[in-house]
Design an enzyme around this catalytic site. Structure first.
Site, PDB file in Angstrom:
ATOM      1  N   TYR A 144      62.061  42.534  22.237  1.00  0.00           N
ATOM      2  CA  TYR A 144      61.207  43.595  21.683  1.00  0.00           C
ATOM      3  C   TYR A 144      61.600  44.942  22.296  1.00  0.00           C
ATOM      4  O   TYR A 144      61.816  45.919  21.573  1.00  0.00           O
ATOM      5  CB  TYR A 144      59.730  43.274  21.959  1.00  0.00           C
ATOM      6  CG  TYR A 144      58.778  44.219  21.250  1.00  0.00           C
ATOM      7  CD1 TYR A 144      58.657  44.202  19.864  1.00  0.00           C
ATOM      8  CD2 TYR A 144      58.011  45.130  21.963  1.00  0.00           C
ATOM      9  CE1 TYR A 144      57.783  45.072  19.207  1.00  0.00           C
ATOM     10  CE2 TYR A 144      57.135  45.994  21.318  1.00  0.00           C
ATOM     11  CZ  TYR A 144      57.028  45.964  19.939  1.00  0.00           C
ATOM     12  OH  TYR A 144      56.181  46.828  19.290  1.00  0.00           O
ATOM     13  N   ALA A 146      64.437  45.726  23.667  1.00  0.00           N
ATOM     14  CA  ALA A 146      65.798  46.073  23.212  1.00  0.00           C
ATOM     15  C   ALA A 146      65.767  46.612  21.788  1.00  0.00           C
ATOM     16  O   ALA A 146      66.437  47.601  21.460  1.00  0.00           O
ATOM     17  CB  ALA A 146      66.698  44.847  23.299  1.00  0.00           C
ATOM     18  N   SER A 147      64.949  45.973  20.929  1.00  0.00           N
ATOM     19  CA  SER A 147      64.917  46.411  19.524  1.00  0.00           C
ATOM     20  C   SER A 147      64.345  47.821  19.424  1.00  0.00           C
ATOM     21  O   SER A 147      64.832  48.652  18.653  1.00  0.00           O
ATOM     22  CB  SER A 147      64.094  45.434  18.676  1.00  0.00           C
ATOM     23  OG  SER A 147      62.708  45.530  18.970  1.00  0.00           O
ATOM     24  N   LYS A 148      63.310  48.096  20.206  1.00  0.00           N
ATOM     25  CA  LYS A 148      62.665  49.417  20.102  1.00  0.00           C
ATOM     26  C   LYS A 148      63.520  50.492  20.764  1.00  0.00           C
ATOM     27  O   LYS A 148      63.521  51.643  20.324  1.00  0.00           O
ATOM     28  CB  LYS A 148      61.255  49.364  20.696  1.00  0.00           C
ATOM     29  CG  LYS A 148      60.316  48.444  19.915  1.00  0.00           C
ATOM     30  CD  LYS A 148      60.181  48.851  18.446  1.00  0.00           C
ATOM     31  CE  LYS A 148      59.175  48.027  17.685  1.00  0.00           C
ATOM     32  NZ  LYS A 148      59.028  48.433  16.280  1.00  0.00           N
TER      33      LYS A 148
END
Ligand code: NAP
Length: 249
Positions: A144, A146-148
């Site tokens: 999460y 890393a994605s943001k």
């Protein structure tokens, strides 16, 4: 204004849709499961168009945004996202792939579809909903965070690249908002905010075309410090605070 919001069936996306509809705008939303919409929502707002779409389906996102826009799109908010459930130390690689796929490629697919229309028109505003979780590597939320982080940097680059085509780019980074996504959290959530209030604040920030909007201010202040701490200190602090996370998936 014509506004398209991905992930509009619940939570922040739904609250944003309501906010723009009540201000008299034409709104399109998508989600995988339209039955999650409140019972009377589509009747109450005839200016709403809703589409059953998975944002990881590049061609379907493109087709849907074009269908809604009919050549005119002022604002696209790439809001659809998921987080992993409970905080664990052991990575769940299947869940991680899904989180990265939805949270990063969902944004890319949505931006691609909107830019087809906006570049042609020579104006527009694209927005992604990131998170304060993308400002540091949070324990128990690797994919999460890393994605943001990817979303925040994607928007920062686009805001530089697309200026010359008169396209504004914003990244909105909320702290804790009370939605189905956070209701499953088993940890404390300081400065938890109602989705309707968050939507009002986001709309206002987008009107002033803020390129990065981190809120509430208390969380912005904490993140300002955490981002700048020497990393050995950050790791030490977080290691102590979250020492008791589950070792199981
Ligand atoms: N709540 C918070 O505290 C918080 C904080 C920071 C950032 N955020 C971000 O804010 C955004 C909205 O989250 P929320 O809190 O409002 O959560 P939510 O209530 O769970 O809403 C998520 C929305 O995304 C949609 N969605 C999920 N996967 C999708 C997919 N593959 N294709 C299309 N739609 C999809 C869901 O609809 P369907 O299930 O119908 O597909 C739903 O409408 C997310 O990007 C989240 O990371 C939330």
């Amino acid at each position: 204004m014509k506004v398209f919001i991905t992930g509009g069936t619940t939570g922040i996306g739904l609250a944003l849709a309501k906010e723009y509809l009540e201000s008299g705008h034409t709104v399109g939303i998508c989600g995988r499961d339209l039955s999650k919409l409140p019972a009377d929502f589509t009747n109450k707002y005839p200016a709403l168009k809703s589409y059953a779409v998975d944002v990881t389906d590049r061609e379907l996102v493109k087709k849907t945004v074009h269908d809604f826009a009919q050549g005119e799109l002022d604002l696209l908010i790439a809001n659809a996202g998921r987080s992993v459930g409970s905080k664990t130390k052991k990575p769940d690689f299947d869940a991680s792939r899904d989180v990265l796929n939805i949270n990063i490629f969902g944004v890319l697919n949505s931006f691609e579809a909107a830019l087809d229309i906006m570049l042609e028109k020579g104006k527009g505003h694209i927005v992604a909903v990131g998170s304060v979780a993308g400002m540091v590597g949070l324990p128990g939320a690797s994919s999460y965070s890393a994605s943001k982080a990817a979303v925040i940097k994607l928007c920062e680059s686009y805001s530089l690249d697309l200026k010359k085509w008169n396209i504004d780019v914003s990244c909105v980074c909320p702290g804790f908002i009370d939605t189905p996504l956070t209701r499953k959290n088993d940890h404390s959530m300081p400065w938890l905010m109602e989705a309707d209030r968050a939507a009002k604040m986001i709309k206002k920030a987008l009107e002033s075309k803020k390129s990065l909007y981190v809120f509430p201010w208390q969380m912005r202040s904490v993140m300002f410090i955490l981002e700048r701490l020497p990393r050995f200190l950050y790791r030490k602090m977080m290691g102590m605070k979250f020492a008791n996370y589950s070792k199981d998936i």
